[in-house]
Design a protein around this motif. Structure first.
Motif, mmCIF file in Angstrom:
data_model
loop_
_atom_site.group_PDB
_atom_site.id
_atom_site.type_symbol
_atom_site.label_atom_id
_atom_site.label_comp_id
_atom_site.label_asym_id
_atom_site.label_seq_id
_atom_site.Cartn_x
_atom_site.Cartn_y
_atom_site.Cartn_z
ATOM 1 N N ILE A 39 0.838 -1.201 0.000
ATOM 2 C CA ILE A 39 0.000 0.000 0.000
ATOM 3 C C ILE A 39 0.870 1.247 0.000
ATOM 4 O O ILE A 39 0.658 2.181 -0.788
ATOM 5 C CB ILE A 39 -0.950 0.000 1.212
ATOM 6 C CG1 ILE A 39 -2.012 -1.088 1.058
ATOM 7 C CG2 ILE A 39 -1.613 1.366 1.393
ATOM 8 C CD1 ILE A 39 -2.823 -1.339 2.320
ATOM 9 N N LEU A 40 1.859 1.287 0.890
ATOM 10 C CA LEU A 40 2.719 2.471 0.987
ATOM 11 C C LEU A 40 3.490 2.721 -0.301
ATOM 12 O O LEU A 40 3.584 3.856 -0.777
ATOM 13 C CB LEU A 40 3.700 2.310 2.152
ATOM 14 C CG LEU A 40 3.096 2.451 3.539
ATOM 15 C CD1 LEU A 40 4.116 2.055 4.601
ATOM 16 C CD2 LEU A 40 2.616 3.867 3.769
ATOM 17 N N VAL A 41 4.040 1.668 -0.882
ATOM 18 C CA VAL A 41 4.801 1.825 -2.123
ATOM 19 C C VAL A 41 3.864 2.162 -3.275
ATOM 20 O O VAL A 41 4.161 3.027 -4.102
ATOM 21 C CB VAL A 41 5.628 0.553 -2.423
ATOM 22 C CG1 VAL A 41 6.256 0.623 -3.800
ATOM 23 C CG2 VAL A 41 6.703 0.367 -1.358
ATOM 24 N N GLY A 42 2.699 1.516 -3.308
ATOM 25 C CA GLY A 42 1.730 1.779 -4.368
ATOM 26 C C GLY A 42 1.256 3.223 -4.392
ATOM 27 O O GLY A 42 1.007 3.794 -5.461
ATOM 28 N N GLU A 43 1.142 3.841 -3.221
ATOM 29 C CA GLU A 43 0.740 5.244 -3.155
ATOM 30 C C GLU A 43 1.768 6.170 -3.800
ATOM 31 O O GLU A 43 1.432 7.284 -4.200
ATOM 32 C CB GLU A 43 0.548 5.685 -1.699
ATOM 33 C CG GLU A 43 -0.682 5.151 -1.047
ATOM 34 C CD GLU A 43 -0.785 5.570 0.409
ATOM 35 O OE1 GLU A 43 -1.912 5.573 0.904
ATOM 36 O OE2 GLU A 43 0.247 5.878 1.037
ATOM 37 N N GLN A 44 2.992 5.720 -3.907
ATOM 38 C CA GLN A 44 4.058 6.560 -4.442
ATOM 39 C C GLN A 44 4.285 6.383 -5.933
ATOM 40 O O GLN A 44 4.999 7.172 -6.546
ATOM 41 C CB GLN A 44 5.357 6.275 -3.690
ATOM 42 C CG GLN A 44 5.271 6.566 -2.218
ATOM 43 C CD GLN A 44 4.802 7.964 -1.930
ATOM 44 O OE1 GLN A 44 5.368 8.936 -2.414
ATOM 45 N NE2 GLN A 44 3.739 8.086 -1.160
#
Length: 95
Positions: A39-44
């Motif tokens: 989720i965190l990486v996908g947001e970026q």
């Protein structure tokens, strides 16, 4: 550091409640952590892609998208160093 302790405390409380009602956690810890990382990486991805499409290099695109601070959060000690007055500065740090 307070945020980390509150997060740990909330996790412990949820674990105790799960134990009291005899329920297993919905996902094995490693699976849950990998999902959160995704989720965190996908947001970026989109902010970095926008900077790449504007002609910035990868390192610059990651820096401009502020990925490190978003993914890692405020690391312990960084806020204290940022809030500390510079040598010779007589103003008090913001709380």
């Amino acid at each position: 550091m307070k945020l980390y302790l509150v997060s740990l405390g909330a996790g412990l409380l949820v674990g105790i409640v799960y134990s009291l009602i005899n329920v297993r956690s919905p996902a094995p810890p490693v699976v849950a952590l990998l999902g959160l990382l995704g989720i965190l990486v996908g947001e970026q991805i989109l902010p970095v892609a926008r900077h790449l499409m504007n002609g910035d290099g990868l390192a610059r695109a990651v820096g401009l998208a502020d990925c490190k601070d978003h993914v890692l959060g405020q690391l312990p000690g960084r806020r204290d160093a940022a809030d500390a007055p510079a040598s010779g500065d007589t103003t008090t740090p913001k709380s």
